[in-house]
Design a protein around this motif. Structure first.
Motif, short mmCIF file in Angstrom:
data_model
loop_
_atom_site.label_atom_id
_atom_site.label_comp_id
_atom_site.label_asym_id
_atom_site.label_seq_id
_atom_site.Cartn_x
_atom_site.Cartn_y
_atom_site.Cartn_z
N HIS A 14 0.85 -1.18 0.00
CA HIS A 14 0.00 0.00 0.00
C HIS A 14 0.89 1.24 0.00
O HIS A 14 1.83 1.33 0.78
N GLU A 44 -12.41 0.37 0.45
CA GLU A 44 -12.19 0.98 -0.86
C GLU A 44 -11.08 2.02 -0.82
O GLU A 44 -10.29 2.13 -1.76
N ASP A 45 -11.00 2.78 0.26
CA ASP A 45 -9.94 3.79 0.39
C ASP A 45 -8.57 3.14 0.36
O ASP A 45 -7.65 3.65 -0.28
N GLN A 47 -7.92 0.07 -0.87
CA GLN A 47 -7.77 -0.57 -2.18
C GLN A 47 -7.24 0.39 -3.23
O GLN A 47 -6.46 0.00 -4.09
N ASP A 48 -7.62 1.65 -3.14
CA ASP A 48 -7.16 2.64 -4.11
C ASP A 48 -5.64 2.83 -4.08
O ASP A 48 -5.05 3.26 -5.06
N GLY A 49 -5.02 2.50 -2.97
CA GLY A 49 -3.57 2.64 -2.84
C GLY A 49 -2.80 1.34 -2.88
O GLY A 49 -1.61 1.31 -2.60
N ALA A 60 -1.54 -1.62 -10.29
CA ALA A 60 -2.48 -1.20 -9.24
C ALA A 60 -3.56 -2.28 -9.10
O ALA A 60 -4.07 -2.80 -10.09
N TYR A 61 -3.91 -2.58 -7.87
CA TYR A 61 -4.94 -3.58 -7.60
C TYR A 61 -6.25 -3.22 -8.31
O TYR A 61 -6.89 -4.08 -8.91
N VAL A 62 -6.64 -1.95 -8.27
CA VAL A 62 -7.91 -1.54 -8.87
C VAL A 62 -7.93 -1.76 -10.37
O VAL A 62 -9.00 -1.86 -10.98
N ASP A 63 -6.77 -1.88 -11.01
CA ASP A 63 -6.70 -2.16 -12.44
C ASP A 63 -6.95 -3.64 -12.75
O ASP A 63 -7.14 -4.01 -13.89
N TYR A 67 -15.33 -3.59 -11.48
CA TYR A 67 -16.27 -2.87 -10.62
C TYR A 67 -17.66 -3.13 -11.09
O TYR A 67 -17.99 -3.27 -12.18
#
Length: 67
Positions: A14, A44-45, A47-49, A60-63, A67
């Motif tokens: 993170h 979610e906050d 996860q964004d990092g 990046a995990y979110v990639d 969703y």
């Protein structure tokens, strides 16, 4: 991410977003499948990092999630 098999050894970390880029805090070393499971349990906050690093790539995990 070039290495994508479930047992690929990865680092889940993170980035805290602090001054000058922040600090990288390692959350887990181990198989990609477990890193993805642990990442999904975070808010979610957080996860964004999150980022996942293999021997040859960082993403990046979110990639990696839908969703």
């Amino acid at each position: 991410m070039r290495t994508t098999y479930e047992d690929a050894s990865v680092r889940l970390y993170h980035l805290d977003g602090g001054a000058e880029g922040g600090a990288a805090n390692t959350l887990f070393y181990g198989p990609l499948s477990e890193a993805m499971r642990l990442a999904s349990l975070q808010s979610e906050d957080v996860q964004d990092g999150l980022f996942i690093a293999t021997d040859n790539d960082v993403v990046a995990y979110v990639d990696l999630i839908d969703y």
